[in-house]
Each structure stands twice: as C-alpha cells, then as structure tokens.
Motif scaffolding. Sequence first.
Motif: not given
Length: 235
Positions: A78-100
């Motif tokens: 889902r596009f995140n305008p603050e980052r100017g990029a898309s964040d990744i979600y798993v089963n509706g949960d935002l996991v962008e931070g955890k996957i790194r």
Amino acid sequence: MESTAKKRIIIAVDGFSSCGKSTFAKAIAARLGYIFIDTGAMYRAVTLYALEHGAIRSGMVDEDKVVGLLGQIDIDFRFNPERGASDIYVNGDLVEGKIRSIEVSNCVSPVSSIRQVREKLVAMQQQMGRKRGVVMDGRDIGTVVFPDAEMKIFMTADPKVRAQRRYDELRAKGDNVSLEEIEANVVARDHADMTRAISPLRKADDAIVLDNSHMTVDEQMEWFMEHYRAVTGAC
Ligand code: DC
C-alpha cells in the motif's frame, strides 16, 4: 496505435546485494510515475511469517512447515505518501519495519531457495506487473519473472565499495561491526545468490550493466534516462 513515447513498460532491476538497487529503482519509478515493487520485501515477509509461526527454530528452516504456511499468507503493498513508496502488509498487518530485522535477514536466504515459495511469489509479481508501468527490483526479474521486460538493468559494484557502503550504514545505526566482517559477508552472499539451484542470480543476456562503484545517484539517473529514451523513444 499507442505512441511509443507514452508506452508504459516493465523495467527489471536485478543485481548483487548492497548495490543500491532499491534506491535506484525507487528513484526511477518516482521519475516516471511508475509503481515500484521491492520483491526482496516479499521474500522477507514470508520469512517473517515463518519465524512467527514456528517454521524456523534456532535459525533452522523447516521447509515442509514453510510450504504448509504458504496458503495462509496474503501479501499486499500500500502506498505510503510519507515515504514516497509502498509499505508491505501481511494479512493486513504492516510489517515494513519488522522484515528488515537481523533475524529475518539471517533466514531469508534458505526461505527464498524453496521452490514453492518462489512459485507463489513469482506468480504474484507477474500479476502485479500485468498492466506494466512497473519498476521491479530483485534477483530474477529479468530472467524468470519478466523475461519479456522491455528494459533490463543488471546492477553491480565493486565488493569493497559495497562493503564500505553497508559498513557506513550499519555504523550510522550504531552497530559495532568491522569492515572485514562485512566484506566477508558480501562475498558469501554473492556466492549464495549465484549458486542457488533455483533461479540463481545471473545477468539476462539482454540486460544492460550498471556498475555504480564510482557513480552518484544523479549520475545513475542520467545514465538511466539516456537508456530509457533509447528504448521508448521518449524525449
Ligand atoms: O533485496 P533483499 O536483500 O531485500 O532480498 C532479500 C532476500 O531475498 C535475498 O537473500 C535474496 C532474495 N531474493 C530473491 O531470491 N529473489 C528476488 N527476486 C528478490 C530477493
């Protein structure tokens, strides 16, 4: 007939780790108004889910368990305008931070070597790119996911330069690592990526090579636009 200048294409960006692929791919996508898809994030998301659901214990990946979980993993961007990029979600949960996290980084290689994992993610990636107008970065985009991509870029840089970049990044985050340690890791990961049995990292025959060892981000963009204009006829 659609004019070539307006034609939306697929741009595949493959290459070695720590080459700045995502930064480059994101910048291209922003410039062209294209969607950027970080396929490494998808392999990381599956790895995170496997870690959280008992399919990886003490760093050991249970392949059958990972495969058994695949049917219940739903990934979306889902596009995140603050980052100017898309964040990744798993089963509706935002996991962008955890996957790194280091934990995920340490286990993503064996998970991404599982045939069924690759089949599922490759099918998703092909679906995401079906309307074209996409910049996709990964290891097998130009060879396996979109062998018909109009533009294929293979990124590389001197391992010493990549190690230094990664070292600077980690030190800036406060990690107490040595340059030798990082260099050894870069070389080991290159080897693992290139010798994996399924979809190993290799340059597609029709890919153009971008060696950014001694290039700034602006110089890379200039290099890209020149090639892009040649491919699309855009001015
Ligand atoms: O780009 P990255 O470092 O975030 O990728 C994480 C891992 O996923 C990396 O070990 C290689 C693997 N990967 C892959 O096998 N195929 C892709 N298309 C993208 C990443």
